[in-house]
Design a protein around this motif. Sequence first.
Motif, mmCIF file in Angstrom:
data_model
loop_
_atom_site.group_PDB
_atom_site.id
_atom_site.type_symbol
_atom_site.label_atom_id
_atom_site.label_comp_id
_atom_site.label_asym_id
_atom_site.label_seq_id
_atom_site.Cartn_x
_atom_site.Cartn_y
_atom_site.Cartn_z
ATOM 1 N N VAL A 157 0.639 -1.086 0.102
ATOM 2 C CA VAL A 157 0.075 0.010 0.237
ATOM 3 C C VAL A 157 0.968 1.333 -0.140
ATOM 4 O O VAL A 157 0.756 1.974 -0.877
ATOM 5 C CB VAL A 157 -0.933 0.188 1.131
ATOM 6 C CG1 VAL A 157 -1.579 1.387 1.264
ATOM 7 C CG2 VAL A 157 -1.998 -1.191 1.150
ATOM 8 N N GLY A 158 1.886 1.219 1.017
ATOM 9 C CA GLY A 158 2.839 2.351 0.888
ATOM 10 C C GLY A 158 3.383 2.626 -0.193
ATOM 11 O O GLY A 158 3.652 3.721 -0.766
ATOM 12 N N ILE A 159 4.250 1.595 -0.774
ATOM 13 C CA ILE A 159 4.954 1.545 -2.028
ATOM 14 C C ILE A 159 4.256 1.974 -3.263
ATOM 15 O O ILE A 159 4.851 2.882 -4.047
ATOM 16 C CB ILE A 159 5.820 0.282 -2.027
ATOM 17 C CG1 ILE A 159 6.906 -0.094 -0.980
ATOM 18 C CG2 ILE A 159 6.310 -0.076 -3.549
ATOM 19 C CD1 ILE A 159 7.255 -1.590 -0.945
ATOM 20 N N THR A 160 3.052 1.487 -3.421
ATOM 21 C CA THR A 160 2.165 2.002 -4.583
ATOM 22 C C THR A 160 2.016 3.223 -4.498
ATOM 23 O O THR A 160 1.901 4.090 -5.585
ATOM 24 C CB THR A 160 0.870 0.944 -4.723
ATOM 25 O OG1 THR A 160 1.334 -0.533 -4.694
ATOM 26 C CG2 THR A 160 0.021 1.045 -5.889
ATOM 27 N N TYR A 161 1.407 3.646 -3.369
ATOM 28 C CA TYR A 161 1.401 5.240 -3.372
ATOM 29 C C TYR A 161 2.264 6.084 -3.424
ATOM 30 O O TYR A 161 2.182 6.921 -4.241
ATOM 31 C CB TYR A 161 0.640 5.382 -1.782
ATOM 32 C CG TYR A 161 0.152 6.841 -1.744
ATOM 33 C CD1 TYR A 161 -1.192 7.476 -2.148
ATOM 34 C CD2 TYR A 161 1.270 7.810 -1.036
ATOM 35 C CE1 TYR A 161 -1.263 8.787 -2.003
ATOM 36 C CE2 TYR A 161 0.972 9.236 -1.174
ATOM 37 C CZ TYR A 161 -0.382 9.602 -1.444
ATOM 38 O OH TYR A 161 -0.510 10.677 -1.097
#
Length: 400
Positions: free
Chosen positions: A101-105
């Motif tokens: 989630v953090g990486i994609t954002y």
Amino acid sequence: MPESRQSGSKTGLILGIESSCDETAAAVVRAGSEALSNVVASQMSLHANYGGVVPELASREHLRNIVPVVREAMSRANVTFADLDAVAVTEGPGLAGALLVGITYAKALTLGLDKPLISVNHLEGHIHAVLMETRERSESPLELPLLALVVSGGHTHLYLATHQQGSETWTYRNVGRTVDDAAGEAYDKVAKLLGLGYPGGPWIDALAPHGNPRAVPFTFAEIKHRAPRPGITNKKAPANTEGPHFDFSFSGIKTAVLRYVETHNMRDTIESRRAALAADPTLTPKSEAVTKLCDQQTLDLIASFQYAVVGNLQRQTFAAAEAFGAHSIVVSGGVAANTELRRRLQAEADRRNLPIAFPSLALSTDNAAMIAAAAWPKLIAQNFASEDLGATPQLRLGQQ
């Protein structure tokens, strides 16, 4: 290549994003030494219903929180996205779905802003949380090499950390790790076993002073690694067998507490306490009513458990510091908030005339300021993440 990627730092501002477990966090840090904002959306109350982190629920909550948390961090820092030099994000270790989630954002944000993306090891972040606060207080830099104890619910590691003079690139050597449960995990499991809340650390920390720490004589056996056999990989053994290794094991003490409970017929009082806490969710670890829910035998057991765990962490840490000639010690991670751990390690460091540093309570647990701080040397070195950056749940730090 865009100008921002060629010229390195302009404003020194890095947006950090952390989503490795059950906290969605964002922070803006200037030059690795000044946190302009640090926002954390905790999922603690959600996972407390299950006695531990549920990965699927954690990922869902990260999706819900990531955008508002980043917006709040930028607003509190009073900066715009255009002001940023880079965006830093946790690559691992952690829960795969949560990390993604953090990486994609972060990848989408840097693509839209045409800013560099920096990937950070979560464990390195914990170390740099302490280094950042040392710089914030304008204290003298900790003398190198330093020994870092990273101790939390998921990790118990010892790292020898240093960097060459004139270089911002840090190097790490793992000189100790847990071969089974992490210290924080043992706290959680023992607290659950005794009918206390989640996470277990604050409950045991608050109740331990009411008991006799020497009532139950828990001991730790020496950890010996078997010699490697041809064709068989032992993931628990250190990859680098040169020199001493100061490993930890907390599974045994958890089992010892269980046996004590069973042999002393404590089940009824445990279930009564569990029901009382479930009936009144307003009770906190420091509530007087919680102490009254524990008989003296339970309080003595809690105090003895904590005394033994902290003693083991203390012995291994200072033995490693002496063996490797560390000039200072850093303690970080969620368990670094433990009152007895801080007191006993500080006292031992003072006795040895060895500088030691702990994070503030706010930066002990997972946060994004530590990620942005750890990214600062990487920004100077222009060590940016590739476009195919993905989550690495078992990511290791440095030489193992």
